[in-house]
Scaffold this active site. Structure first.
Site, mmCIF file in Angstrom:
data_model
loop_
_atom_site.group_PDB
_atom_site.id
_atom_site.type_symbol
_atom_site.label_atom_id
_atom_site.label_comp_id
_atom_site.label_asym_id
_atom_site.label_seq_id
_atom_site.Cartn_x
_atom_site.Cartn_y
_atom_site.Cartn_z
ATOM 1 N N ARG A 42 45.886 46.343 16.246
ATOM 2 C CA ARG A 42 45.264 46.583 17.559
ATOM 3 C C ARG A 42 43.930 45.863 17.663
ATOM 4 O O ARG A 42 43.459 45.532 18.745
ATOM 5 C CB ARG A 42 45.109 48.083 17.841
ATOM 6 C CG ARG A 42 44.426 48.367 19.194
ATOM 7 C CD ARG A 42 44.730 49.751 19.752
ATOM 8 N NE ARG A 42 44.549 50.800 18.780
ATOM 9 C CZ ARG A 42 43.375 51.265 18.371
ATOM 10 N NH1 ARG A 42 42.257 50.758 18.864
ATOM 11 N NH2 ARG A 42 43.308 52.229 17.473
ATOM 12 N N TYR A 79 45.712 37.298 43.157
ATOM 13 C CA TYR A 79 46.964 37.902 42.712
ATOM 14 C C TYR A 79 46.977 39.385 43.122
ATOM 15 O O TYR A 79 45.954 40.071 43.001
ATOM 16 C CB TYR A 79 47.042 37.752 41.190
ATOM 17 C CG TYR A 79 48.216 38.452 40.568
ATOM 18 C CD1 TYR A 79 49.506 37.977 40.759
ATOM 19 C CD2 TYR A 79 48.040 39.598 39.801
ATOM 20 C CE1 TYR A 79 50.583 38.626 40.187
ATOM 21 C CE2 TYR A 79 49.119 40.250 39.218
ATOM 22 C CZ TYR A 79 50.388 39.753 39.428
ATOM 23 O OH TYR A 79 51.456 40.392 38.873
ATOM 24 N N ASP A 113 40.368 32.857 37.211
ATOM 25 C CA ASP A 113 41.765 33.043 36.809
ATOM 26 C C ASP A 113 42.430 31.669 36.913
ATOM 27 O O ASP A 113 42.672 31.167 38.007
ATOM 28 C CB ASP A 113 42.432 34.065 37.742
ATOM 29 C CG ASP A 113 43.878 34.355 37.356
ATOM 30 O OD1 ASP A 113 44.517 33.498 36.717
ATOM 31 O OD2 ASP A 113 44.372 35.445 37.723
ATOM 32 N N LYS A 123 52.902 33.280 32.372
ATOM 33 C CA LYS A 123 53.370 32.234 33.265
ATOM 34 C C LYS A 123 53.470 30.904 32.503
ATOM 35 O O LYS A 123 54.299 30.790 31.626
ATOM 36 C CB LYS A 123 52.426 32.159 34.477
ATOM 37 C CG LYS A 123 52.060 33.541 35.050
ATOM 38 C CD LYS A 123 53.215 34.268 35.716
ATOM 39 C CE LYS A 123 52.922 35.723 36.037
ATOM 40 N NZ LYS A 123 51.734 35.967 36.859
HETATM 41 C C1 LIG Z 1 50.941 37.093 37.071
HETATM 42 C C2 LIG Z 1 49.501 36.895 37.372
HETATM 43 C C3 LIG Z 1 48.547 37.801 36.893
HETATM 44 C C4 LIG Z 1 48.915 39.047 36.111
HETATM 45 O O1 LIG Z 1 49.439 38.710 34.866
HETATM 46 P P1 LIG Z 1 50.440 39.674 34.032
HETATM 47 O O2 LIG Z 1 50.722 38.864 32.826
HETATM 48 O O3 LIG Z 1 51.623 39.930 34.893
HETATM 49 O O4 LIG Z 1 49.691 40.923 33.751
HETATM 50 C C5 LIG Z 1 47.214 37.512 37.156
HETATM 51 N N1 LIG Z 1 46.837 36.430 37.866
HETATM 52 C C6 LIG Z 1 47.748 35.554 38.356
HETATM 53 C C7 LIG Z 1 47.262 34.383 39.133
HETATM 54 C C8 LIG Z 1 49.104 35.754 38.125
HETATM 55 O O5 LIG Z 1 49.984 34.891 38.629
#
Ligand SMILES: *Cc1c(COP(=O)(O)O)cnc(C)c1O
Length: 405
Positions: free
Chosen positions: A71, A124, A196, A221
């Site tokens: 962890r 998001y 992000d 992603k």
């Molecule tokens: C999918 C996504 C998230 C969240 O990510 P998870 O891995 O699903 O928790 C945050 N920001 C963007 C731009 C995303 O496409």
């Protein structure tokens, strides 16, 4: 009451790469350690919760190099974080349980009750939920910056924000925001700029080099790239990333070693995948720009000459995402999804397979039609995540699914 021991960094133990190496070389070789591991070319998965340590732990000179508990820290997590660190040009990087884990731990590590975060309003959906449903209960204020206000970053950030949070290109409109300008605006009021970078990936855009303080990712992603693992990442200066890691330990958001292995495996091909996805998205965007059934193609830089100039400055590729706004509204969008042959409807993105989704029914379903329209998201908008298939096949599948016009 016992508290968690502080997260200690065992120190980077990766084979150094020459400064002249490029991104593809760094992605392939970046997470390699000097240990022999029976000569295995691929690092083993450290599928263990805990690690043996010297009997007199507190007296051990090796303390700084000892792993304790997964962890807190695990070599498989580090092997996945290292290529991300190298590509983002960061001093430090960590992988976490999910993109939302990375976003929440990053923000909560820099904010305290009473603080304000200035956030661009096109984010998001999960991030919007975090800001609107969770943050107020913690005494955190959000200053929303709408698209009109975003044209003037210096004014929009206000004077009291501790952090500024944005995405570029945005989902699903593919707007491009000027990272260098937002970094300057945040810096002027002593706020941290947190970006992000999920949509662009560090192959196309490196926010830290443009002045951002921290970069977060949904590694679910493009970074992992095969739609088979939920993961997140944060990169930036060690003093900030260590705080995120510490909070992630306390809140319990580590990345499982097997998931970390899948992420590290995916990262090796990130540069060639993204290069192909950049090409495929551009091909599709250009093929349907003039199509009679398509009202508008949303593609990074195409909204205005200003955005085109920003995209040219800060992106080396425009990414694999685009939007097709269909003239016939939601009915046309449903018919389109039904007629597609191999591009399947699904809500995620960034994998090798192309996917289509309707923001009005997925990421932005919680908003009323009026709120969606106010954000520029019409119900006929189809978001496409282009994969690595043959470009001709993608164009054909989309063309044959569209009404003739
Ligand atoms: C999918 C996504 C998230 C969240 O990510 P998870 O891995 O699903 O928790 C945050 N920001 C963007 C731009 C995303 O496409």
């Amino acid at each position: 009451m016992a508290t968690e021991p502080a997260v200690r960094s065992p120190g980077r133990k990766f084979l150094p790469l020459p400064a002249w190496t490029g991104p593809s070389t760094r992605l392939v070789h970046g997470g390699r350690r000097p240990e022999r591991n029976a000569g295995s070319v691929v690092p083993p998965i450290y599928q263990t919760t805990t690690f043996h340590y010297p009997p007199a732990l507190s007296e051990s000179a090796e303390l700084g190099g000892t792993y304790l508990y997964t962890r807190m820290e695990n070599p498989s997590q580090e092997a996945a974080a290292e290529p991300i660190r190298l590509l983002e040009g960061a001093e430090s990087a960590r992988v976490l349980a999910s993109g939302m884990g990375a976003i929440s731990c990053t923000l909560l590590s820099v904010l305290r009750s009473g603080d304000e975060v200035a956030a661009l309003s096109t984010l998001y959906g999960g991030t919007i939920d975090l800001f609107t449903e969770v943050f107020p209960r913690l005494g955190l204020r959000v200053r929303w910056i709408d698209d009109a206000a975003a044209a003037d970053p210096e004014r929009a950030v206000g004077g009291s924000a501790r952090a500024v949070f944005l995405e570029t290109p945005t989902n699903p409109l593919m707007q491009v925001h000027d990272l260098a300008r937002w970094a300057k605006a945040a810096d002027a009021i002593g706020a941290l700029l947190i970006v992000d970078n999920t949509f662009a990936t560090p192959v196309n855009q490196t926010p830290l080099a443009l002045g951002a303080d921290l970069v977060v990712h949904s590694a679910t992603k493009y970074l992992s790239g095969h739609a088979d693992v939920i993961a997140g990442a944060v990169a930036g200066p060690a003093r900030l990333v260590d705080r995120v890691a510490s909070l992630a330990t306390n809140l319990g958001a580590p990345l499982d070693p097997f998931a970390a292995f899948l992420l590290a495996r995916g990262l090796k091909t990130l540069a060639i995948r993204v290069a192909r996805q950049n090409e495929n998205a551009l091909r599709v965007a250009e093929a349907f720009r003039e199509h009679p059934a398509v009202r508008r193609v949303l593609y990074p830089g195409w909204a205005s000459p200003e955005e085109e100039a920003i995209a040219r400055r800060q992106m080396t590729g425009r990414g694999g995402m685009l939007g097709l706004s269909l003239s016939g509204g939601i009915d046309a969008a449903h018919a389109f999804l039904r007629r597609l042959r191999f591009i399947h409807p699904a809500s995620s993105l960034g994998g090798v397979e192309s996917l289509a989704s309707l923001p009005a029914e997925t990421s932005h379903r919680h908003l009323s039609p009026e709120e969606r329209r106010a954000r520029g998201i019409d119900d006929g908008l189809v978001r496409l995540s282009l994969g690595i298939e043959d470009a001709d096949d993608l164009v054909r599948d989309i063309r044959e699914a569209l009404p003739p016009g």
